[in-house]
Enzyme design. Sequence first.
Site: not given
Ligand code: NAP
Length: 272
Positions: A63, A100
């Site tokens: 992305k 999104d």
């Molecule tokens: P990302 O950019 O990797 O961000 C991950 C986030 O989770 C960061 O804020 C990270 O905090 C936090 N995190 C990870 N491990 C953690 C922990 N142990 N405790 C607290 N916070 C933690 O991922 P993303 O692309 O934003 O995706 C995040 C979620 O959204 C995923 O579950 C994904 O499946 C979902 N999603 C859903 C859709 C949909 O269409 N429904 C679309 C996109 C994404 P740090 O900065 O501290 O690491």
Amino acid sequence: MAGVMGWPVMHSRSPKIHNYWLGKHGLAGAYMPLAIKSDGLHAALRALPALGFAGCNLTIPHKETAFDIVDRVDPVARRVGAINCVVVAPDGSLEGRNYDGFGYVQSILDAWPEWRADAGPIAVIGAGGAARAVLVSLADQDAKEIRLVNRTPAPAQAVAQEFGPPVKAVAWDHRHAALEGTAMLVNTTSQGMAGQPALDLALDKLPASALVSDIIYIPQETPLLTAARLRGNRTVNGLGMLLHQARPAFHAWFGVMPQVTAELRAMIEATI
Ligand code: NAP
């Protein structure tokens, strides 16, 4: 034709969603998974016009990288800093978009039509890529105050500085108290996903009237949503976001704005 580029990609529900709509609207087309590694993304995107593709979706890990490859990005995608959709223009140039946030807001309105982003403070947990799309969409819906909480302080502070009001960063240690007086709580972290521990968040301070949304859809009810439902809060999971972000993409490629029907939702739910 259209497809989704990702690595891995075979888990993606997007082919099921778009091929359902192609069938419903009697369109002669196909939407396919495109397993593209990072080092092949540039060539794959540039090949779209020659292959006769109307465009594609992008998923992990493309992305952000694709943002720098396409010829243009629309204003929303520019603010998000990532694209999840590419549209091939008549001259063969590539336009990047990000649906999104559209999908997110539509999913909430689909579940709770009376919802308003300006009903009161919103707590958003997580400051990753998905959070940026959610934050842009909430700000555009006129949210007045967004308390952004992230485990690691720097990303939340950077996003708050970049976006400005209504987004303000709140320290991770204050996450439980940050729920006080909110009208909405959103989890955008990976915590609560299948195979991950539950989000470490106590809901005691959350008003009973607050709407709780988790953008995760595997499982359909995360531990956060279960806890919220059991104490009487309204809840929304992330499946609607996935389904609704696909609508404007389909429209851009195939000229028809499709609907999220109960039949489509049930079909995708059956795969989870
Ligand atoms: P990302 O950019 O990797 O961000 C991950 C986030 O989770 C960061 O804020 C990270 O905090 C936090 N995190 C990870 N491990 C953690 C922990 N142990 N405790 C607290 N916070 C933690 O991922 P993303 O692309 O934003 O995706 C995040 C979620 O959204 C995923 O579950 C994904 O499946 C979902 N999603 C859903 C859709 C949909 O269409 N429904 C679309 C996109 C994404 P740090 O900065 O501290 O690491």
